[in-house]
Design a protein around this motif. Structure first.
Motif, PDB file in Angstrom:
ATOM      1  N   GLY A 246       0.779  -1.229   0.000  1.00  0.00           N
ATOM      2  CA  GLY A 246       0.000   0.000   0.000  1.00  0.00           C
ATOM      3  C   GLY A 246       0.811   1.279   0.000  1.00  0.00           C
ATOM      4  O   GLY A 246       0.849   1.995  -1.009  1.00  0.00           O
ATOM      5  N   THR A 247       1.494   1.535   1.111  1.00  0.00           N
ATOM      6  CA  THR A 247       2.153   2.824   1.236  1.00  0.00           C
ATOM      7  C   THR A 247       3.237   3.015   0.181  1.00  0.00           C
ATOM      8  O   THR A 247       3.334   4.072  -0.428  1.00  0.00           O
ATOM      9  N   PHE A 248       4.020   1.969  -0.089  1.00  0.00           N
ATOM     10  CA  PHE A 248       5.073   2.137  -1.084  1.00  0.00           C
ATOM     11  C   PHE A 248       4.490   2.481  -2.445  1.00  0.00           C
ATOM     12  O   PHE A 248       4.956   3.395  -3.129  1.00  0.00           O
ATOM     13  N   ALA A 249       3.450   1.750  -2.832  1.00  0.00           N
ATOM     14  CA  ALA A 249       2.849   1.988  -4.141  1.00  0.00           C
ATOM     15  C   ALA A 249       2.383   3.432  -4.267  1.00  0.00           C
ATOM     16  O   ALA A 249       2.621   4.098  -5.278  1.00  0.00           O
ATOM     17  N   VAL A 250       1.741   3.923  -3.210  1.00  0.00           N
ATOM     18  CA  VAL A 250       1.196   5.275  -3.268  1.00  0.00           C
ATOM     19  C   VAL A 250       2.308   6.316  -3.288  1.00  0.00           C
ATOM     20  O   VAL A 250       2.319   7.236  -4.115  1.00  0.00           O
ATOM     21  N   VAL A 251       3.294   6.131  -2.406  1.00  0.00           N
ATOM     22  CA  VAL A 251       4.376   7.106  -2.344  1.00  0.00           C
ATOM     23  C   VAL A 251       5.176   7.099  -3.642  1.00  0.00           C
ATOM     24  O   VAL A 251       5.527   8.158  -4.178  1.00  0.00           O
ATOM     25  N   SER A 252       5.415   5.903  -4.205  1.00  0.00           N
ATOM     26  CA  SER A 252       6.197   5.863  -5.442  1.00  0.00           C
ATOM     27  C   SER A 252       5.420   6.495  -6.592  1.00  0.00           C
ATOM     28  O   SER A 252       5.997   7.190  -7.435  1.00  0.00           O
ATOM     29  N   SER A 253       4.087   6.284  -6.648  1.00  0.00           N
ATOM     30  CA  SER A 253       3.296   6.949  -7.698  1.00  0.00           C
ATOM     31  C   SER A 253       3.436   8.460  -7.569  1.00  0.00           C
ATOM     32  O   SER A 253       3.622   9.163  -8.572  1.00  0.00           O
ATOM     33  N   GLY A 254       3.338   8.940  -6.335  1.00  0.00           N
ATOM     34  CA  GLY A 254       3.487  10.371  -6.109  1.00  0.00           C
ATOM     35  C   GLY A 254       4.836  10.854  -6.588  1.00  0.00           C
ATOM     36  O   GLY A 254       4.949  11.908  -7.232  1.00  0.00           O
ATOM     37  N   PHE A 255       5.865  10.061  -6.324  1.00  0.00           N
ATOM     38  CA  PHE A 255       7.211  10.448  -6.733  1.00  0.00           C
ATOM     39  C   PHE A 255       7.307  10.515  -8.257  1.00  0.00           C
ATOM     40  O   PHE A 255       7.885  11.453  -8.816  1.00  0.00           O
ATOM     41  N   ILE A 256       6.708   9.533  -8.938  1.00  0.00           N
ATOM     42  CA  ILE A 256       6.752   9.535 -10.403  1.00  0.00           C
ATOM     43  C   ILE A 256       6.076  10.796 -10.956  1.00  0.00           C
ATOM     44  O   ILE A 256       6.604  11.468 -11.843  1.00  0.00           O
ATOM     45  N   VAL A 257       4.913  11.126 -10.401  1.00  0.00           N
ATOM     46  CA  VAL A 257       4.223  12.333 -10.857  1.00  0.00           C
ATOM     47  C   VAL A 257       5.104  13.559 -10.620  1.00  0.00           C
ATOM     48  O   VAL A 257       5.218  14.449 -11.477  1.00  0.00           O
ATOM     49  N   PHE A 258       5.780  13.585  -9.463  1.00  0.00           N
ATOM     50  CA  PHE A 258       6.652  14.710  -9.163  1.00  0.00           C
ATOM     51  C   PHE A 258       7.784  14.817 -10.192  1.00  0.00           C
ATOM     52  O   PHE A 258       8.061  15.898 -10.721  1.00  0.00           O
ATOM     53  N   VAL A 259       8.404  13.674 -10.499  1.00  0.00           N
ATOM     54  CA  VAL A 259       9.491  13.688 -11.490  1.00  0.00           C
ATOM     55  C   VAL A 259       8.968  14.195 -12.832  1.00  0.00           C
ATOM     56  O   VAL A 259       9.624  14.993 -13.512  1.00  0.00           O
ATOM     57  N   MET A 260       7.746  13.747 -13.215  1.00  0.00           N
ATOM     58  CA  MET A 260       7.186  14.223 -14.479  1.00  0.00           C
ATOM     59  C   MET A 260       7.015  15.744 -14.455  1.00  0.00           C
ATOM     60  O   MET A 260       7.276  16.428 -15.445  1.00  0.00           O
ATOM     61  N   PHE A 261       6.578  16.260 -13.296  1.00  0.00           N
ATOM     62  CA  PHE A 261       6.380  17.703 -13.166  1.00  0.00           C
ATOM     63  C   PHE A 261       7.672  18.471 -13.438  1.00  0.00           C
ATOM     64  O   PHE A 261       7.694  19.428 -14.208  1.00  0.00           O
ATOM     65  N   VAL A 262       8.737  18.054 -12.804  1.00  0.00           N
ATOM     66  CA  VAL A 262       9.974  18.840 -12.895  1.00  0.00           C
ATOM     67  C   VAL A 262      10.889  18.299 -13.983  1.00  0.00           C
ATOM     68  O   VAL A 262      12.056  18.696 -14.062  1.00  0.00           O
ATOM     69  N   TRP A 263      10.363  17.391 -14.830  1.00  0.00           N
ATOM     70  CA  TRP A 263      11.202  16.766 -15.837  1.00  0.00           C
ATOM     71  C   TRP A 263      11.992  17.768 -16.682  1.00  0.00           C
ATOM     72  O   TRP A 263      13.191  17.543 -16.935  1.00  0.00           O
ATOM     73  N   PRO A 264      11.397  18.870 -17.151  1.00  0.00           N
ATOM     74  CA  PRO A 264      12.190  19.781 -17.987  1.00  0.00           C
ATOM     75  C   PRO A 264      13.493  20.199 -17.308  1.00  0.00           C
ATOM     76  O   PRO A 264      14.510  20.363 -17.976  1.00  0.00           O
ATOM     77  N   PHE A 265      13.463  20.349 -15.983  1.00  0.00           N
ATOM     78  CA  PHE A 265      14.666  20.791 -15.289  1.00  0.00           C
ATOM     79  C   PHE A 265      15.659  19.645 -15.146  1.00  0.00           C
ATOM     80  O   PHE A 265      16.863  19.829 -15.328  1.00  0.00           O
ATOM     81  N   ILE A 266      15.135  18.441 -14.830  1.00  0.00           N
ATOM     82  CA  ILE A 266      16.017  17.280 -14.762  1.00  0.00           C
ATOM     83  C   ILE A 266      16.693  17.081 -16.112  1.00  0.00           C
ATOM     84  O   ILE A 266      17.900  16.908 -16.208  1.00  0.00           O
ATOM     85  N   ASP A 267      15.883  17.151 -17.167  1.00  0.00           N
ATOM     86  CA  ASP A 267      16.392  16.973 -18.512  1.00  0.00           C
ATOM     87  C   ASP A 267      17.447  18.036 -18.832  1.00  0.00           C
ATOM     88  O   ASP A 267      18.500  17.730 -19.396  1.00  0.00           O
ATOM     89  N   GLY A 268      17.159  19.259 -18.432  1.00  0.00           N
ATOM     90  CA  GLY A 268      18.115  20.351 -18.666  1.00  0.00           C
ATOM     91  C   GLY A 268      19.446  20.057 -17.986  1.00  0.00           C
ATOM     92  O   GLY A 268      20.519  20.233 -18.583  1.00  0.00           O
ATOM     93  N   TRP A 269      19.359  19.571 -16.758  1.00  0.00           N
ATOM     94  CA  TRP A 269      20.566  19.259 -15.999  1.00  0.00           C
ATOM     95  C   TRP A 269      21.362  18.155 -16.692  1.00  0.00           C
ATOM     96  O   TRP A 269      22.565  18.272 -16.909  1.00  0.00           O
ATOM     97  N   ILE A 270      20.633  17.094 -17.098  1.00  0.00           N
ATOM     98  CA  ILE A 270      21.318  15.975 -17.765  1.00  0.00           C
ATOM     99  C   ILE A 270      22.032  16.458 -19.024  1.00  0.00           C
ATOM    100  O   ILE A 270      23.181  16.129 -19.272  1.00  0.00           O
ATOM    101  N   ARG A 271      21.347  17.277 -19.809  1.00  0.00           N
ATOM    102  CA  ARG A 271      21.933  17.724 -21.077  1.00  0.00           C
ATOM    103  C   ARG A 271      23.120  18.642 -20.875  1.00  0.00           C
ATOM    104  O   ARG A 271      23.999  18.740 -21.728  1.00  0.00           O
ATOM    105  N   LYS A 272      23.124  19.343 -19.737  1.00  0.00           N
ATOM    106  CA  LYS A 272      24.189  20.299 -19.512  1.00  0.00           C
ATOM    107  C   LYS A 272      25.421  19.610 -18.918  1.00  0.00           C
ATOM    108  O   LYS A 272      26.552  19.923 -19.276  1.00  0.00           O
ATOM    109  N   HIS A 273      25.169  18.689 -18.009  1.00  0.00           N
ATOM    110  CA  HIS A 273      26.279  18.152 -17.229  1.00  0.00           C
ATOM    111  C   HIS A 273      26.736  16.764 -17.636  1.00  0.00           C
ATOM    112  O   HIS A 273      27.712  16.260 -17.112  1.00  0.00           O
ATOM    113  N   THR A 274      26.028  16.101 -18.508  1.00  0.00           N
ATOM    114  CA  THR A 274      26.495  14.787 -18.937  1.00  0.00           C
ATOM    115  C   THR A 274      26.558  14.796 -20.460  1.00  0.00           C
ATOM    116  O   THR A 274      26.134  15.754 -21.107  1.00  0.00           O
ATOM    117  N   ARG A 275      27.071  13.703 -21.045  1.00  0.00           N
ATOM    118  CA  ARG A 275      27.120  13.693 -22.501  1.00  0.00           C
ATOM    119  C   ARG A 275      25.923  12.962 -23.086  1.00  0.00           C
ATOM    120  O   ARG A 275      25.814  12.809 -24.292  1.00  0.00           O
TER     121      ARG A 275
END
Ligand code: HEM
Ligand code: FES
Lengths: 169, 350
Positions: free
Chosen positions: B293-322
């Motif tokens: 129960g709790t893990f499933a719910v918390v992990s879903s929330g985390f996935i939604v959060f990552v989707m929200f801020v994805w442009p910034f994560i993506d920006g970071w990856i493109r800037k700092h890695t190859r």
């Protein structure tokens, strides 16, 4: 609409053929829009128009033997309307009886029986009716509106009345 | 005759096609002539369809446990064309969710969320969540068995969220469990609050879009001297009109061939043997069965959060890695997971 706008888009302008195509496509679009959304608008109209006939049914009132001439009884329908039923004659047919609605024919308020004045009285605009529903005074008198009647029926010496079975509450 | 009518109007409404074209003068990039770039306009059109049919349904719907099911039965069987309006509402909801997901995929895989469009991506995420919630609350209104148990399960999912869960569950249900005040709540969320919020979000979404302009792409096989844009009015407007008519036909066909029916009425004392949410929740439903129960719910929330801020994560990856194309591979994995879990849930019974 305007061809200059779209003409700037392609250089290969063949004015005549283009304007013909434009007219055809505009006509097709106009037809599509009118037929499509017109149909939908018509559906909306039909959808919104009330679909339900109010439900009515025949209810038992009394047996003929125990309902003497000149007597009245007050019947309450399943939906709650108060209906005054009076026997006026002794022929043994439905026409002996009248069942008066308490809905005023003027504008629909509820009338009530005043025994000291021997009349039905409507408080909304002072309409008054005698015991068989004929107007005595007020707006109903001016336009000669009688109290509406319910349909009655006799079967095997039993008296039935047709009343609405659904109510608001 | 036509000229007379036209003159009559232009004397009173002094505006011409050229002026409309100038007012709405939004150069639309040429790639919008390809259908998959019109996927954003599709949910917008369907949203309008939902508002129209929803208002119509609200003329007959009665949001109380004792009347809701009966009023929907009336709409489906008694009201003239009630089945049609109800089916259109249902199918447009389904298509809208599909269209929003496809629209988001096209934004994702073309990288259209990248700087400076991060904020519009986040507005888009809010629209996605609103779309899913409005779908969920709508389904609950029917008050058939699955509506009732779906809502109950969803509320109890809320409950397992650490800390704030109980609070939100009570807020959602207007009590500790489904009660006579629950349906009015779902109804007002579905028919007033969420639509209003979504209209606001759409205004911002399209507003930002117009401020920034749509991302322009070049396709390799295009000659360089080809003009890069065309006009919103009348050219793109015309395309959208056509899409609207095609959608209307599609919806009518679906509504006629596969009209919505009505399952058994909600019974708080028996849970049906097979219980499934609507297809767009299959993913999270499967996820919930896979993990505690709790893990499933918390992990879903985390996935939604990552989707929200994805442009910034993506920006970071493109800037700092190859790994500048990492987003494509992550996206492909994501789509496979989405489709895989959905299909899995669809084919098994429990
Ligand atoms: C109710 C739901 C939505 C509606 C009606 C809608 C509508 C639109 C429209 C009409 C466009 C113009 C471009 C196109 O058609 O492709 C657009 C662009 C965009 N949308 Fe949405 N959208 C919705 C949901 C979303 C979601 C869920 C996301 C992502 C999380 C999103 C992110 C974006 C972004 C970043 C753009 C700019 C694309 C570009 O500049 O090329 N939208 N939206
Ligand atoms: S409604 Fe009875 S007199 Fe007017």
């Amino acid at each position: 609409m305007n061809t200059e706008v779209s003409e700037s888009e392609t250089e290969v302008a063949e004015p005549i053929r283009r304007s013909f195509l434009f007219a055809v496509s505009a006509a097709v679009m106009a037809f599509g829009l009118t037929a499509g959304y017109g149909m939908f608008a018509w559906l909306i109209g039909v959808f919104l128009y009330p679909f339900r006939e109010s439900a009515e049914s025949w209810q038992f009132l009394s047996d003929l033997g125990s309902f003497g001439v000149g007597h009245s009884l007050t019947y309450q329908s399943p939906a709650g309307q108060k209906i005054v039923v009076t026997r006026l004659a002794d022929a043994g047919t439905v026409d002996d009886f009248i069942a008066l609605s308490s809905v005023c024919p003027h504008l629909g308020c509820q009338v009530h029986w005043e025994s000291n004045n021997a009349r039905f009285f409507c408080p909304c605009h002072n309409g008054a009716f005698d015991k068989v529903g004929k107007p005595l005074s007020g707006p109903p008198k001016d336009s000669d509106q009688t109290l509406p009647q319910y349909a009655l029926q006799i079967k095997n010496d039993l008296l039935f009345i047709e009343v609405p079975t659904t109510s608001l509450t | 005759m036509v000229t007379a009518v036209r003159n009559w109007f232009s004397e009173r409404l002094p505006i011409s096609g050229v002026q409309i074209a100038e007012l709405t003068n939004e150069p639309v990039p040429n790639h919008l002539k390809r259908w998959w770039f019109c996927l954003g306009g599709t949910p917008a059109y369907l949203f309008v369809v939902q508002i129209v049919t929803g208002i119509l349904l609200a003329f007959y719907y009665q949001p109380a446990p004792s009347t809701a099911y009966e009023s929907i039965r009336t709409i489906t069987h008694d009201v003239s064309y009630g089945w049609y309006i109800r089916s259109i509402h249902k199918w447009a909801a389904t298509l809208m969710i599909a269209a929003v997901i496809l629209h988001q995929m096209r934004i994702y895989f073309t990288g259209a969320y990248r700087k400076p469009r991060e904020l519009n991506w986040m507005v888009g995420m809010c629209l996605l969540l609103c779309t899913l919630t409005i779908g969920f609350t709508g389904y609950s209104l029917v008050f058939e068995q699955l509506s009732y148990w779906g809502a109950t399960v969803a509320a109890n999912i809320c409950d397992t969220v650490p800390f704030a869960g109980v609070f939100f569950k009570r807020l959602l249900l207007a009590g500790d469990s489904y009660n006579s005040q629950t349906l009015p709540r779902f109804f007002i969320l579905h028919a007033a609050v969420l639509p209003a919020v979504m209209i606001g979000l759409l205004v911002v979404h399209v507003g930002i879009l117009r401020l920034q302009g749509i991302t322009e792409f070049r396709f390799e096989n295009e000659p360089d001297d080809k003009p890069q844009t065309f006009n919103f009015f009348p050219d793109h407007f015309y395309t959208e009109l056509t899409i609207g008519l095609i959608l209307m036909i599609l919806l009518s066909v679906l509504a006629t061939v596969l009209p919505v029916d009505l399952g058994p009425k909600a019974d708080p004392l028996t849970t049906p043997e097979v219980i499934k949410p609507e297809w767009w929740f299959y993913v999270s439903f499967r996820w919930l069965k896979l993990f505690s129960g709790t893990f499933a719910v918390v992990s879903s929330g985390f996935i939604v959060f990552v989707m929200f801020v994805w442009p910034f994560i993506d920006g970071w990856i493109r800037k700092h890695t190859r790994y500048t194309e990492a987003s494509v591979w992550i996206g492909i994995v994501g789509v496979f997971l989405l489709v895989g879990l959905t299909v899995w849930e669809a084919i098994v019974e429990h």
